[in-house]
Design a protein around this motif. Structure first.
Motif, PDB file in Angstrom:
ATOM      1  N   UNK A  11       0.834  -1.202   0.000  1.00 59.97           N
ATOM      2  CA  UNK A  11       0.000   0.000   0.000  1.00 59.97           C
ATOM      3  C   UNK A  11       0.872   1.257   0.000  1.00 59.97           C
ATOM      4  N   UNK A  12       1.900   1.283   0.836  1.00 60.03           N
ATOM      5  CA  UNK A  12       2.799   2.448   0.894  1.00 60.03           C
ATOM      6  C   UNK A  12       3.512   2.632  -0.441  1.00 60.03           C
ATOM      7  N   UNK A  13       3.964   1.542  -1.042  1.00 56.49           N
ATOM      8  CA  UNK A  13       4.636   1.601  -2.347  1.00 56.49           C
ATOM      9  C   UNK A  13       3.676   2.159  -3.400  1.00 56.49           C
ATOM     10  N   UNK A  14       2.431   1.687  -3.392  1.00 61.87           N
ATOM     11  CA  UNK A  14       1.430   2.144  -4.345  1.00 61.87           C
ATOM     12  C   UNK A  14       1.163   3.642  -4.172  1.00 61.87           C
ATOM     13  N   UNK A  15       1.005   4.071  -2.932  1.00 59.37           N
ATOM     14  CA  UNK A  15       0.779   5.489  -2.662  1.00 59.37           C
ATOM     15  C   UNK A  15       1.983   6.339  -3.070  1.00 59.37           C
ATOM     16  N   UNK A  16       3.178   5.840  -2.808  1.00 62.51           N
ATOM     17  CA  UNK A  16       4.395   6.559  -3.212  1.00 62.51           C
ATOM     18  C   UNK A  16       4.461   6.669  -4.734  1.00 62.51           C
ATOM     19  N   UNK A  17       4.081   5.617  -5.435  1.00 58.94           N
ATOM     20  CA  UNK A  17       4.077   5.645  -6.897  1.00 58.94           C
ATOM     21  C   UNK A  17       3.083   6.683  -7.415  1.00 58.94           C
ATOM     22  N   UNK A  18       1.939   6.785  -6.765  1.00 60.20           N
ATOM     23  CA  UNK A  18       0.953   7.797  -7.146  1.00 60.20           C
ATOM     24  C   UNK A  18       1.543   9.201  -6.971  1.00 60.20           C
ATOM     25  N   UNK A  19       2.152   9.448  -5.828  1.00 60.55           N
ATOM     26  CA  UNK A  19       2.740  10.761  -5.558  1.00 60.55           C
ATOM     27  C   UNK A  19       3.826  11.083  -6.577  1.00 60.55           C
ATOM     28  N   UNK A  20       4.714  10.138  -6.820  1.00 62.80           N
ATOM     29  CA  UNK A  20       5.819  10.354  -7.748  1.00 62.80           C
ATOM     30  C   UNK A  20       5.306  10.605  -9.172  1.00 62.80           C
ATOM     31  N   UNK A  21       4.194   9.991  -9.520  1.00 64.66           N
ATOM     32  CA  UNK A  21       3.621  10.176 -10.849  1.00 64.66           C
ATOM     33  C   UNK A  21       3.174  11.619 -11.068  1.00 64.66           C
ATOM     34  N   UNK A  22       2.729  12.274 -10.026  1.00 61.88           N
ATOM     35  CA  UNK A  22       2.128  13.591 -10.188  1.00 61.88           C
ATOM     36  C   UNK A  22       3.043  14.767  -9.851  1.00 61.88           C
ATOM     37  N   UNK A  23       4.212  14.517  -9.290  1.00 57.99           N
ATOM     38  CA  UNK A  23       5.111  15.625  -8.950  1.00 57.99           C
ATOM     39  C   UNK A  23       6.165  15.801 -10.037  1.00 57.99           C
ATOM     40  N   UNK A  24       6.812  16.940 -10.035  1.00 59.42           N
ATOM     41  CA  UNK A  24       7.921  17.182 -10.960  1.00 59.42           C
ATOM     42  C   UNK A  24       9.154  16.470 -10.422  1.00 59.42           C
ATOM     43  N   UNK A  25       9.847  15.803 -11.317  1.00 61.26           N
ATOM     44  CA  UNK A  25      11.003  15.015 -10.895  1.00 61.26           C
ATOM     45  C   UNK A  25      12.282  15.552 -11.536  1.00 61.26           C
ATOM     46  N   UNK A  26      12.651  16.756 -11.180  1.00 63.39           N
ATOM     47  CA  UNK A  26      13.819  17.387 -11.777  1.00 63.39           C
ATOM     48  C   UNK A  26      15.134  16.830 -11.230  1.00 63.39           C
ATOM     49  N   UNK A  27      15.143  16.328 -10.010  1.00 67.53           N
ATOM     50  CA  UNK A  27      16.387  15.890  -9.388  1.00 67.53           C
ATOM     51  C   UNK A  27      16.623  14.387  -9.440  1.00 67.53           C
ATOM     52  N   UNK A  28      15.971  13.683 -10.365  1.00 67.17           N
ATOM     53  CA  UNK A  28      16.131  12.231 -10.457  1.00 67.17           C
ATOM     54  C   UNK A  28      17.522  11.914 -10.996  1.00 67.17           C
ATOM     55  N   UNK A  29      18.207  10.948 -10.383  1.00 62.20           N
ATOM     56  CA  UNK A  29      19.549  10.598 -10.852  1.00 62.20           C
ATOM     57  C   UNK A  29      19.547  10.163 -12.321  1.00 62.20           C
ATOM     58  N   UNK A  30      20.577  10.602 -13.032  1.00 62.58           N
ATOM     59  CA  UNK A  30      20.744  10.254 -14.431  1.00 62.58           C
ATOM     60  C   UNK A  30      21.460   8.911 -14.528  1.00 62.58           C
ATOM     61  N   UNK A  31      20.878   7.986 -15.276  1.00 63.82           N
ATOM     62  CA  UNK A  31      21.481   6.661 -15.434  1.00 63.82           C
ATOM     63  C   UNK A  31      22.429   6.604 -16.629  1.00 63.82           C
ATOM     64  N   UNK A  32      22.485   7.682 -17.390  1.00 65.56           N
ATOM     65  CA  UNK A  32      23.417   7.755 -18.509  1.00 65.56           C
ATOM     66  C   UNK A  32      22.872   7.223 -19.821  1.00 65.56           C
ATOM     67  N   UNK A  33      21.573   7.032 -19.913  1.00 66.48           N
ATOM     68  CA  UNK A  33      20.993   6.576 -21.179  1.00 66.48           C
ATOM     69  C   UNK A  33      19.941   7.580 -21.634  1.00 66.48           C
TER      70      UNK A  33
END
Length: 120
Positions: A11-33
């Motif tokens: 449930x916590x993972x699902x809720x976190x996924x919902x939050x992450x889906x709707x926020x801006x993710x400018x600081x996500x680590x770059x994987x180099x691809x």
């Protein structure tokens, strides 16, 4: 006890996924691809499927596996469609849907194949 813990994590993972889906993710680590976003989608939905498949112990019947797969896939479609409505910096992408579906397939196969957690 373990079953309640697994439900809480799912449930916590699902809720976190919902939050992450709707926020801006400018600081996500770059994987180099050039397709880092698709890798993140794949991993997120593989984890989501693995958790819920394990919780429901659905390796026993194909019908249950299909039902959980369809629900998680439709959940991903819904989030993908709604994200631009909630955050104009986020957009709908068919390739994200394909990454989500691939993640759900692989997460389901891993959970069923490894039978990661035996719940009573």
């Amino acid at each position: 006890m373990l079953r309640k813990l697994l439900l809480s994590v799912a449930v916590i993972y699902t809720l976190a996924l919902i939050v992450v889906t709707f926020i801006s993710l400018d600081g996500v680590p770059n994987l180099g691809s050039s397709f880092d976003d698709k890798i993140y989608h794949f991993l997120a939905y593989a984890g989501l499927a693995g958790l819920w498949i394990t919780f429901f112990k659905s390796g026993k019947t194909k019908q249950n596996l299909w039902l959980i797969f369809i629900v998680i896939f439709l959940f991903g479609v819904l989030l993908e469609v709604l994200q631009h409505q909630i955050n104009i910096k986020r957009t709908y992408d068919n390739f994200d849907l394909m990454a989500n579906a691939s993640g759900v397939i692989i997460g389901t196969l891993i959970a069923v194949r490894l039978n990661i957690i035996k719940l009573k």
